[in-house]
Design an enzyme around this catalytic site. Sequence first.
Site, PDB file in Angstrom:
ATOM      1  N   ILE A  60       0.799  -1.216   0.373  1.00 24.86           N
ATOM      2  CA  ILE A  60       0.170   0.379   0.200  1.00 24.86           C
ATOM      3  C   ILE A  60       0.855   1.457  -0.018  1.00 24.86           C
ATOM      4  CG2 ILE A  60      -1.773  -0.733   0.966  1.00 24.86           C
ATOM      5  CD1 ILE A  60      -1.225   0.604   3.730  1.00 24.86           C
ATOM      6  N   ALA A  82      -4.488  -3.239   5.961  1.00 22.02           N
ATOM      7  CA  ALA A  82      -2.976  -3.446   5.728  1.00 22.02           C
ATOM      8  C   ALA A  82      -2.176  -2.670   7.283  1.00 22.02           C
ATOM      9  CB  ALA A  82      -2.564  -3.012   4.481  1.00 22.02           C
ATOM     10  N   THR A 125      -7.527   0.969  15.962  1.00 15.85           N
ATOM     11  CA  THR A 125      -7.911   0.654  17.501  1.00 15.85           C
ATOM     12  C   THR A 125      -8.401   1.840  18.243  1.00 15.85           C
ATOM     13  OG1 THR A 125      -6.108  -0.672  18.467  1.00 15.85           O
ATOM     14  CG2 THR A 125      -5.531   1.137  16.936  1.00 15.85           C
ATOM     15  N   ASP A 126      -8.839   1.046  19.309  1.00 15.35           N
ATOM     16  CA  ASP A 126      -9.062   0.787  20.755  1.00 15.35           C
ATOM     17  C   ASP A 126      -7.232   2.063  21.108  1.00 15.35           C
ATOM     18  OD1 ASP A 126      -7.917  -0.595  21.635  1.00 15.35           O
ATOM     19  OD2 ASP A 126      -9.501  -1.231  23.021  1.00 15.35           O
ATOM     20  N   GLU A 127      -6.173   1.517  20.753  1.00 15.92           N
ATOM     21  CA  GLU A 127      -4.577   1.945  21.573  1.00 15.92           C
ATOM     22  C   GLU A 127      -4.667   3.625  21.243  1.00 15.92           C
ATOM     23  OE1 GLU A 127      -2.049  -1.563  21.045  1.00 15.92           O
ATOM     24  OE2 GLU A 127      -3.545  -2.416  21.125  1.00 15.92           O
ATOM     25  N   TYR A 153       3.718   1.492  17.474  1.00 13.37           N
ATOM     26  CA  TYR A 153       2.351   0.889  17.078  1.00 13.37           C
ATOM     27  C   TYR A 153       0.961   1.532  16.665  1.00 13.37           C
ATOM     28  CZ  TYR A 153      -2.083  -1.019  16.104  1.00 13.37           C
ATOM     29  OH  TYR A 153      -3.648  -1.694  15.835  1.00 13.37           O
ATOM     30  N   SER A 156       1.818   5.133  15.292  1.00  9.89           N
ATOM     31  CA  SER A 156       1.583   5.249  14.035  1.00  9.89           C
ATOM     32  C   SER A 156      -0.625   4.937  13.295  1.00  9.89           C
ATOM     33  CB  SER A 156       1.992   3.968  13.084  1.00  9.89           C
ATOM     34  OG  SER A 156       1.923   2.789  13.901  1.00  9.89           O
ATOM     35  N   LYS A 157      -0.897   5.029  13.906  1.00 11.25           N
ATOM     36  CA  LYS A 157      -1.905   4.415  13.858  1.00 11.25           C
ATOM     37  C   LYS A 157      -3.100   5.897  14.016  1.00 11.25           C
ATOM     38  CE  LYS A 157      -4.107   1.053  12.412  1.00 11.25           C
ATOM     39  NZ  LYS A 157      -4.777   0.478  11.586  1.00 11.25           N
ATOM     40  N   ASN A 183      -9.324  -8.619  19.171  1.00 10.64           N
ATOM     41  CA  ASN A 183     -10.025  -9.955  18.939  1.00 10.64           C
ATOM     42  C   ASN A 183      -8.610 -10.504  18.963  1.00 10.64           C
ATOM     43  OD1 ASN A 183     -11.120  -8.036  15.488  1.00 10.64           O
ATOM     44  ND2 ASN A 183     -11.047  -7.202  17.364  1.00 10.64           N
ATOM     45  N   VAL A 209       4.295 -14.819  30.652  1.00  9.60           N
ATOM     46  CA  VAL A 209       2.494 -13.102  30.989  1.00  9.60           C
ATOM     47  C   VAL A 209       3.642 -11.835  31.336  1.00  9.60           C
ATOM     48  CG1 VAL A 209       0.714 -12.883  32.706  1.00  9.60           C
ATOM     49  CG2 VAL A 209       0.999 -15.197  31.646  1.00  9.60           C
ATOM     50  N   TYR A 210       3.165 -11.360  30.731  1.00 15.53           N
ATOM     51  CA  TYR A 210       4.109  -9.750  30.683  1.00 15.53           C
ATOM     52  C   TYR A 210       3.806  -9.731  32.483  1.00 15.53           C
ATOM     53  CZ  TYR A 210       4.951  -9.499  25.579  1.00 15.53           C
ATOM     54  OH  TYR A 210       6.001 -10.191  24.717  1.00 15.53           O
ATOM     55  N   GLY A 278       6.105   0.944  27.844  1.00 16.56           N
ATOM     56  CA  GLY A 278       5.409   1.602  28.215  1.00 16.56           C
ATOM     57  C   GLY A 278       3.982   0.764  28.035  1.00 16.56           C
TER      58      GLY A 278
HETATM   59  P1  NAD Z   1      -2.170  -8.710  10.600  1.00 13.42           P
HETATM   60  O1  NAD Z   1      -0.612  -8.523  11.463  1.00 13.42           O
HETATM   61  O2  NAD Z   1      -2.710 -10.456  10.926  1.00 13.42           O
HETATM   62  O3  NAD Z   1      -2.598  -8.637   9.340  1.00 13.42           O
HETATM   63  C1  NAD Z   1      -2.474  -7.770   8.743  1.00 13.42           C
HETATM   64  C2  NAD Z   1      -1.340  -7.657   7.142  1.00 13.42           C
HETATM   65  O4  NAD Z   1      -1.291  -6.336   6.696  1.00 13.42           O
HETATM   66  C3  NAD Z   1      -0.886  -8.679   6.849  1.00 13.42           C
HETATM   67  O5  NAD Z   1      -1.260 -10.269   6.239  1.00 13.42           O
HETATM   68  C4  NAD Z   1       0.305  -8.101   6.302  1.00 13.42           C
HETATM   69  O6  NAD Z   1       0.946  -8.944   4.958  1.00 13.42           O
HETATM   70  C5  NAD Z   1      -0.709  -6.633   5.998  1.00 13.42           C
HETATM   71  N1  NAD Z   1       0.010  -6.014   5.250  1.00 13.42           N
HETATM   72  C6  NAD Z   1       1.248  -5.168   6.518  1.00 13.42           C
HETATM   73  N2  NAD Z   1       2.075  -4.155   5.468  1.00 13.42           N
HETATM   74  C7  NAD Z   1       1.399  -4.393   4.671  1.00 13.42           C
HETATM   75  C8  NAD Z   1       1.397  -3.649   3.354  1.00 13.42           C
HETATM   76  N3  NAD Z   1       2.970  -2.501   3.059  1.00 13.42           N
HETATM   77  N4  NAD Z   1       1.362  -3.309   2.118  1.00 13.42           N
HETATM   78  C9  NAD Z   1       0.359  -4.404   1.772  1.00 13.42           C
HETATM   79  N5  NAD Z   1      -0.491  -5.305   3.180  1.00 13.42           N
HETATM   80  C10 NAD Z   1       0.672  -4.941   4.245  1.00 13.42           C
HETATM   81  O7  NAD Z   1      -3.451  -7.735  11.452  1.00 13.42           O
HETATM   82  P2  NAD Z   1      -4.518  -7.831  12.077  1.00 13.42           P
HETATM   83  O8  NAD Z   1      -4.354  -8.198  13.821  1.00 13.42           O
HETATM   84  O9  NAD Z   1      -5.515  -8.971  10.974  1.00 13.42           O
HETATM   85  O10 NAD Z   1      -5.305  -6.172  12.068  1.00 13.42           O
HETATM   86  C11 NAD Z   1      -5.667  -5.599  11.123  1.00 13.42           C
HETATM   87  C12 NAD Z   1      -5.632  -4.308  10.725  1.00 13.42           C
HETATM   88  O11 NAD Z   1      -6.827  -4.374  12.557  1.00 13.42           O
HETATM   89  C13 NAD Z   1      -5.117  -3.526  11.849  1.00 13.42           C
HETATM   90  O12 NAD Z   1      -4.461  -2.049  10.772  1.00 13.42           O
HETATM   91  C14 NAD Z   1      -5.158  -3.263  13.203  1.00 13.42           C
HETATM   92  O13 NAD Z   1      -4.109  -1.996  13.556  1.00 13.42           O
HETATM   93  C15 NAD Z   1      -5.979  -2.999  13.232  1.00 13.42           C
HETATM   94  N6  NAD Z   1      -6.789  -3.661  14.612  1.00 13.42           N
HETATM   95  C16 NAD Z   1      -6.588  -5.148  14.835  1.00 13.42           C
HETATM   96  C17 NAD Z   1      -6.576  -5.535  16.294  1.00 13.42           C
HETATM   97  C18 NAD Z   1      -6.317  -6.816  16.480  1.00 13.42           C
HETATM   98  O14 NAD Z   1      -6.465  -6.895  18.210  1.00 13.42           O
HETATM   99  N7  NAD Z   1      -5.795  -7.535  16.061  1.00 13.42           N
HETATM  100  C19 NAD Z   1      -7.690  -3.966  16.977  1.00 13.42           C
HETATM  101  C20 NAD Z   1      -8.279  -3.299  16.309  1.00 13.42           C
HETATM  102  C21 NAD Z   1      -7.699  -2.562  14.933  1.00 13.42           C
HETATM  103  P1  TYD Z   2      -1.665  -8.489  22.077  1.00 14.08           P
HETATM  104  O1  TYD Z   2      -2.031 -10.607  22.094  1.00 14.08           O
HETATM  105  O2  TYD Z   2       0.481  -8.539  21.842  1.00 14.08           O
HETATM  106  O3  TYD Z   2      -2.148  -7.099  21.519  1.00 14.08           O
HETATM  107  P2  TYD Z   2      -2.444  -5.796  22.332  1.00 14.08           P
HETATM  108  O4  TYD Z   2      -0.815  -5.480  22.682  1.00 14.08           O
HETATM  109  O5  TYD Z   2      -2.365  -4.895  21.208  1.00 14.08           O
HETATM  110  O6  TYD Z   2      -3.240  -5.844  22.989  1.00 14.08           O
HETATM  111  O7  TYD Z   2      -0.878  -8.305  24.037  1.00 14.08           O
HETATM  112  C1  TYD Z   2      -2.140  -8.501  24.742  1.00 14.08           C
HETATM  113  C2  TYD Z   2      -1.946  -8.281  26.414  1.00 14.08           C
HETATM  114  O8  TYD Z   2      -1.339  -8.754  26.337  1.00 14.08           O
HETATM  115  C3  TYD Z   2      -1.200  -7.356  26.390  1.00 14.08           C
HETATM  116  O9  TYD Z   2      -1.485  -6.896  27.567  1.00 14.08           O
HETATM  117  C4  TYD Z   2      -0.031  -8.043  26.910  1.00 14.08           C
HETATM  118  C5  TYD Z   2      -0.330  -9.110  27.126  1.00 14.08           C
HETATM  119  N1  TYD Z   2       0.935 -10.119  26.486  1.00 14.08           N
HETATM  120  C6  TYD Z   2       2.041 -11.739  27.945  1.00 14.08           C
HETATM  121  O10 TYD Z   2       1.507 -10.832  28.733  1.00 14.08           O
HETATM  122  N2  TYD Z   2       2.371 -11.958  26.959  1.00 14.08           N
HETATM  123  C7  TYD Z   2       3.326 -11.859  25.505  1.00 14.08           C
HETATM  124  O11 TYD Z   2       3.922 -13.056  25.110  1.00 14.08           O
HETATM  125  C8  TYD Z   2       1.986 -11.479  24.542  1.00 14.08           C
HETATM  126  C9  TYD Z   2       2.460 -12.075  23.412  1.00 14.08           C
HETATM  127  C10 TYD Z   2       1.667 -10.441  25.380  1.00 14.08           C
END
Ligand code: NAD
Ligand code: TYD
Length: 338
Positions: A60, A82, A125-127, A153, A156-157, A183, A209-210, A278
């Site tokens: 992208i 993406a 994201t809620d982050e 992360y 950037s979002k 999710n 566990v962190y 952080g």
């Molecule tokens: P993921 O890491 O599983 O998937 C991201 C996908 O984006 C990968 O398939 C990767 O190959 C592709 N990608 C990365 N850089 C790219 C680029 N420059 N061009 C094209 N494709 C690229 O992530 P996810 O968990 O499926 O998250 C998807 C979206 O949802 C993200 O934008 C994330 O910020 C957002 N989101 C995720 C969560 C969560 O809990 N996972 C929650 C809220 C929002």
């Molecule tokens: P993660 O799945 O990385 O999502 P996010 O940081 O985006 O919320 O982590 C979820 C929570 O779990 C977060 O508080 C960090 C914690 N965590 C651990 O305790 N151990 C681990 O190995 C990972 C990957 C996450």
Amino acid sequence: MKILVTGGAGFIGSNFCYFMRKANPDWDIVCLDLLTYAGNLLTLKGLEGDPHFSFVKGDIADKDFIFKLFENEKFDCVINFAAETHVDRSVDFPEDFVRSNIFGTFVLLEACRHFGGIRFHQVSTDEVYGDLPLDRPDLLFTESNPIKPSSPYSASKASADMLVLSYYRTYGLPVTISRCSNNYGPYQFPEKLIPLMIKMATEDKPLPVYGNGQNVRDWLYVDDHCSAIDLIIKKGKIGNVYNVGGNNEKTNLYIVKTILKALGKGEDLISFVKDRPGHDLRYAIDASKIRQLGWVPEFPFEKGIEKTIRWNIDNKEWLRAVETGEYLNYLQDHYGKR
Ligand code: NAD
Ligand code: TYD
């Protein structure tokens, strides 16, 4: 209707492609993904040969490529999943996050502006709101909370969100943003908490566990996120942000213990390790705005986690492939000629 789903070979994007094929059987989906370590085509195997679905490999953040794609395909709507998504990786390698998450979103917005008449939805994201204290359970993120990201992360979002809203205000681009909580579900890369802990537990390895495990996340089953985005595309007010969350606040320790119990493993596998720098304490979402739009999440946590554990047990082949790079062979065999 022809939609572009970016990041569609990743966790949520792929679930969204499957969801949309059922929810909107007449729509055409073009799925674009760079196939980084987090994306792989095995995940999309179930859509192979579907005449309403096609896959394109690309970046992208590559403006020439994106403009050519938009010129050829004439999209009605773009849904941008993406991104680089793992907080821990953003601590070590922030540059990739700036490039894909900020510059990549900018390129997509520019393409929408240039070609015109394209609806744009940003999956955020809620982050971006930062975190909430553990001792104030009454506080929830609303859409009007200030943006206060903690990690490269989330920063950037947040930057991407600001760009999206600026394109609405400045150029009148028809945009919406969803900010969802954590999710879980099928096809989640086993670097994130839930699939990682399922994998470690099934292999009788320590579950890292962190800190003290008391950090809180609001967990939502991935299909409920997909239905929220589908609704926002159809009924969301242009220029608006929608929080999405399931009122499922759990400590990390609760999640880990739930997984161990479901797998019949002992809590002696839990290993407390050095905390993430952080580390956000608590995320919690007020989703009343999207609920007013008619969104109702379908999967209670107990049902969602059971389905997710079952999926991880039943899909060892997928897990092995994403862990070993074996999926690259699959890519060559099945999609090499595209
Ligand atoms: P993921 O890491 O599983 O998937 C991201 C996908 O984006 C990968 O398939 C990767 O190959 C592709 N990608 C990365 N850089 C790219 C680029 N420059 N061009 C094209 N494709 C690229 O992530 P996810 O968990 O499926 O998250 C998807 C979206 O949802 C993200 O934008 C994330 O910020 C957002 N989101 C995720 C969560 C969560 O809990 N996972 C929650 C809220 C929002
Ligand atoms: P993660 O799945 O990385 O999502 P996010 O940081 O985006 O919320 O982590 C979820 C929570 O779990 C977060 O508080 C960090 C914690 N965590 C651990 O305790 N151990 C681990 O190995 C990972 C990957 C996450």
